[in-house]
Design an enzyme around this catalytic site. Structure first.
Site, PDB file in Angstrom:
ATOM      1  N   PHE A   1     -58.900 -79.658 -62.901  1.00 16.74           N
ATOM      2  CA  PHE A   1     -59.177 -78.271 -63.281  1.00 16.74           C
ATOM      3  C   PHE A   1     -58.893 -78.062 -64.762  1.00 16.74           C
ATOM      4  O   PHE A   1     -58.178 -77.146 -65.163  1.00 16.74           O
ATOM      5  CB  PHE A   1     -58.347 -77.335 -62.403  1.00 16.74           C
ATOM      6  CG  PHE A   1     -59.011 -76.011 -62.130  1.00 16.74           C
ATOM      7  CD1 PHE A   1     -60.306 -75.937 -61.641  1.00 16.74           C
ATOM      8  CD2 PHE A   1     -58.324 -74.821 -62.342  1.00 16.74           C
ATOM      9  CE1 PHE A   1     -60.912 -74.715 -61.374  1.00 16.74           C
ATOM     10  CE2 PHE A   1     -58.917 -73.587 -62.075  1.00 16.74           C
ATOM     11  CZ  PHE A   1     -60.219 -73.540 -61.597  1.00 16.74           C
ATOM     12  N   GLY A   2     -59.461 -78.957 -65.566  1.00 18.40           N
ATOM     13  CA  GLY A   2     -59.363 -78.790 -67.021  1.00 18.40           C
ATOM     14  C   GLY A   2     -60.504 -77.904 -67.489  1.00 18.40           C
ATOM     15  O   GLY A   2     -61.064 -77.113 -66.722  1.00 18.40           O
ATOM     16  N   ARG A   3     -60.866 -78.085 -68.758  1.00 21.77           N
ATOM     17  CA  ARG A   3     -61.903 -77.220 -69.342  1.00 21.77           C
ATOM     18  C   ARG A   3     -63.202 -77.265 -68.542  1.00 21.77           C
ATOM     19  O   ARG A   3     -63.791 -76.227 -68.224  1.00 21.77           O
ATOM     20  CB  ARG A   3     -62.191 -77.656 -70.790  1.00 21.77           C
ATOM     21  CG  ARG A   3     -61.069 -77.344 -71.749  1.00 21.77           C
ATOM     22  CD  ARG A   3     -61.339 -78.024 -73.077  1.00 21.77           C
ATOM     23  NE  ARG A   3     -61.128 -79.460 -72.929  1.00 21.77           N
ATOM     24  CZ  ARG A   3     -60.158 -80.140 -73.535  1.00 21.77           C
ATOM     25  NH1 ARG A   3     -59.354 -79.543 -74.359  1.00 21.77           N
ATOM     26  NH2 ARG A   3     -60.006 -81.429 -73.339  1.00 21.77           N
ATOM     27  N   ILE A   4     -63.667 -78.477 -68.220  1.00 23.36           N
ATOM     28  CA  ILE A   4     -64.972 -78.578 -67.542  1.00 23.36           C
ATOM     29  C   ILE A   4     -64.852 -78.093 -66.098  1.00 23.36           C
ATOM     30  O   ILE A   4     -65.705 -77.343 -65.609  1.00 23.36           O
ATOM     31  CB  ILE A   4     -65.516 -80.022 -67.621  1.00 23.36           C
ATOM     32  CG1 ILE A   4     -65.751 -80.407 -69.093  1.00 23.36           C
ATOM     33  CG2 ILE A   4     -66.826 -80.149 -66.816  1.00 23.36           C
ATOM     34  CD1 ILE A   4     -66.109 -81.866 -69.331  1.00 23.36           C
TER      35      ILE A   4
ATOM     36  N   GLU B   1     -71.824 -98.849 -64.742  1.00 22.93           N
ATOM     37  CA  GLU B   1     -72.860 -98.321 -65.600  1.00 22.93           C
ATOM     38  C   GLU B   1     -73.255 -99.343 -66.665  1.00 22.93           C
ATOM     39  O   GLU B   1     -72.357 -99.996 -67.207  1.00 22.93           O
ATOM     40  CB  GLU B   1     -72.262 -97.069 -66.295  1.00 22.93           C
ATOM     41  CG  GLU B   1     -73.228 -95.953 -66.402  1.00 22.93           C
ATOM     42  CD  GLU B   1     -72.526 -94.671 -66.796  1.00 22.93           C
ATOM     43  OE1 GLU B   1     -71.757 -94.127 -65.975  1.00 22.93           O
ATOM     44  OE2 GLU B   1     -72.755 -94.239 -67.920  1.00 22.93           O
TER      45      GLU B   1
ATOM     46  N   THR C   1     -69.829 -85.994 -62.201  1.00 17.67           N
ATOM     47  CA  THR C   1     -70.291 -85.998 -63.595  1.00 17.67           C
ATOM     48  C   THR C   1     -69.142 -86.458 -64.503  1.00 17.67           C
ATOM     49  O   THR C   1     -69.191 -86.228 -65.719  1.00 17.67           O
ATOM     50  CB  THR C   1     -70.752 -84.584 -64.047  1.00 17.67           C
ATOM     51  OG1 THR C   1     -69.676 -83.655 -63.831  1.00 17.67           O
ATOM     52  CG2 THR C   1     -71.978 -84.124 -63.291  1.00 17.67           C
TER      53      THR C   1
ATOM     54  N   ARG D   1     -66.530 -89.848 -64.247  1.00 12.47           N
ATOM     55  CA  ARG D   1     -66.650 -91.277 -64.517  1.00 12.47           C
ATOM     56  C   ARG D   1     -66.938 -91.990 -63.194  1.00 12.47           C
ATOM     57  O   ARG D   1     -66.327 -91.692 -62.154  1.00 12.47           O
ATOM     58  CB  ARG D   1     -65.352 -91.829 -65.114  1.00 12.47           C
ATOM     59  CG  ARG D   1     -65.133 -91.487 -66.582  1.00 12.47           C
ATOM     60  CD  ARG D   1     -66.141 -92.188 -67.498  1.00 12.47           C
ATOM     61  NE  ARG D   1     -65.920 -91.906 -68.907  1.00 12.47           N
ATOM     62  CZ  ARG D   1     -66.482 -90.902 -69.585  1.00 12.47           C
ATOM     63  NH1 ARG D   1     -67.309 -90.063 -68.973  1.00 12.47           N
ATOM     64  NH2 ARG D   1     -66.244 -90.750 -70.876  1.00 12.47           N
TER      65      ARG D   1
ATOM     66  N   HIS E   1     -76.399 -90.448 -66.899  1.00  8.44           N
ATOM     67  CA  HIS E   1     -75.244 -90.015 -67.704  1.00  8.44           C
ATOM     68  C   HIS E   1     -75.687 -89.055 -68.819  1.00  8.44           C
ATOM     69  O   HIS E   1     -75.512 -89.343 -70.011  1.00  8.44           O
ATOM     70  CB  HIS E   1     -74.496 -91.229 -68.280  1.00  8.44           C
ATOM     71  CG  HIS E   1     -73.058 -90.920 -68.607  1.00  8.44           C
ATOM     72  ND1 HIS E   1     -72.054 -91.856 -68.529  1.00  8.44           N
ATOM     73  CD2 HIS E   1     -72.468 -89.768 -69.015  1.00  8.44           C
ATOM     74  CE1 HIS E   1     -70.906 -91.293 -68.896  1.00  8.44           C
ATOM     75  NE2 HIS E   1     -71.135 -90.030 -69.190  1.00  8.44           N
ATOM     76  N   ILE E   2     -76.220 -87.909 -68.396  1.00  5.75           N
ATOM     77  CA  ILE E   2     -76.732 -86.935 -69.380  1.00  5.75           C
ATOM     78  C   ILE E   2     -75.931 -85.630 -69.357  1.00  5.75           C
ATOM     79  O   ILE E   2     -76.431 -84.588 -69.771  1.00  5.75           O
ATOM     80  CB  ILE E   2     -78.230 -86.627 -69.144  1.00  5.75           C
ATOM     81  CG1 ILE E   2     -78.488 -86.144 -67.694  1.00  5.75           C
ATOM     82  CG2 ILE E   2     -79.085 -87.835 -69.469  1.00  5.75           C
ATOM     83  CD1 ILE E   2     -79.869 -85.543 -67.487  1.00  5.75           C
ATOM     84  N   GLY E   3     -74.693 -85.698 -68.859  1.00  9.79           N
ATOM     85  CA  GLY E   3     -73.874 -84.478 -68.734  1.00  9.79           C
ATOM     86  C   GLY E   3     -73.869 -83.615 -69.988  1.00  9.79           C
ATOM     87  O   GLY E   3     -73.993 -82.396 -69.920  1.00  9.79           O
TER      88      GLY E   3
HETATM   89  C1  GLV Z   1     -69.178 -88.237 -71.544  1.00  6.44           C
HETATM   90  O1  GLV Z   1     -69.141 -88.783 -70.500  1.00  6.44           O
HETATM   91  C2  GLV Z   1     -68.022 -87.895 -72.303  1.00  6.44           C
HETATM   92  O2  GLV Z   1     -66.900 -88.329 -71.967  1.00  6.44           O
HETATM   93  O3  GLV Z   1     -68.174 -87.160 -73.288  1.00  6.44           O
END
Ligand code: GLV
Length: 321
Positions: free
Chosen positions: A154-157, A264, A233, A235, A282-284
């Protein structure tokens, strides 16, 4: 002689000129520098390096590149860098947090919607010429309203994903290894076990560390409610991909949305054949705005260190200064 900077893969947004205007610049444009030997041969005697998440920076690199003062990772994650070695060598390590939070949270919601509403499958269905008219029971997915989203990390993302999910009418529960998490959202903290038992969708937003490989292993994923969706999204190694395939095949899970993979860029072959998974490369953080902001922040970190200042977003700082 001005300091020299080695950039391990081309950046975007023209930000490299900020470096070339002041310092000696080398940019690697060929095949990916995917092992430590290749990375250290390229960085050589540079004073600063900008790395990407596929460039491993371990003890071998740091030993072979004695002039390095800063490793600026152009990513929020830094599991490609051996932080202990960096610490013991009195280096700065920096990352690119914040600027990619919204883009990554948006993509997470896109994966949640794509899997639960079968969007990619439906697109393939139409292109295959199979759409022969509207039917009440065609391509039924799952609604999100009143369903529970379990956020691991539950960090920023994670919090940005929670905000979005709440606006879709989801109930949000979360777990985090940190004891102090500041937030102001109607979301309940649970332990991982409790979270898994009630999450219709589970989404990973924690960093990969030495201790959480296969955080979602078979035993844990079996705790999810029947038909749950797994979204990653963060790792790839956080999820046991073989176990994921088994549980999808058994119909225990309803689907999975993955942007990252255990090995990957290769992807488990059995995932490629399945209609109930959505697989992204891996386009987050992949928007023009975000990738430019990431590149700019990595450059700002390098410039700050080379000019004798603290970089804006440090992960590791030298203690003997
Ligand atoms: C992408 O996966 C990042 O860590 O910025």
């Amino acid at each position: 002689m001005p300091p020299s900077v080695a950039i391990c893969a081309p950046l975007v947004g023209g930000v490299e000129s900020v470096i070339s205007d002041r310092y000696e610049l080398r940019v690697h444009r060929g095949e990916v520098l995917g092992d430590e030997r290749a990375v250290s041969d390229f960085i050589g005697d540079a004073d600063a390096a900008i790395t990407l998440l596929f460039n491993p920076v371990g003890e071998t690199v740091l030993r072979s590149c004695p002039a390095l003062r800063v490793v600026a990772n152009c990513a929020v994650g830094f599991d490609n860098i051996d932080l202990d070695s960096a610490r013991s060598r009195q280096l700065w390590v920096t990352n690119t947090p914040d600027v990619l939070t919204d883009a990554t949270a948006d993509l997470t919601l896109a994966l949640i919607l794509a899997t639960t509403r079968r969007i990619v499958e439906a697109d393939r269905f139409l292109r295959a010429g199979r759409f022969d008219g509207w039917k009440l029971d065609m391509m039924l997915g799952r609604g999100l309203q009143s369903k529970t989203l379990g956020i691991v990390g539950f960090g920023r993302i994670g919090r940005a994903v929670a905000q979005r999910a709440l606006s879709f009418g989801m109930r949000v529960v979360w777990t985090d290894t940190s004891s102090v998490v500041e937030y102001d959202l109607p979301a309940e903290r649970l332990d991982l076990d409790q979270l898994l038992r009630c999450s219709d969708v589970v989404s990973l937003h924690c960093p990969l560390t030495d201790s959480n490989r296969h955080l979602l292993d078979e035993e844990r994923m079996r705790k999810l409610p029947s038909g749950a969706f797994v979204i990653n999204t963060a790792r790839g190694p956080l999820v046991d991909e073989q176990a994921l395939v088994r549980l999808l095949k058994e119909g225990i899970l309803g689907g999975a949305g993955l942007d990252v993979y255990e090995s990957e860029p290769s992807v488990e072959a059995e995932l490629l054949d399945r209609e109930d998974v959505v697989l992204l490369p891996h386009i987050g953080s992949a928007t023009e705005e975000t990738r430019t902001a990431m590149a700019k922040l990595a450059v700002d970190n390098v410039v700050a260190v080379l000019e004798g200042h603290d970089p804006p977003t440090p992960v590791v700082r030298p203690t003997l200064r």
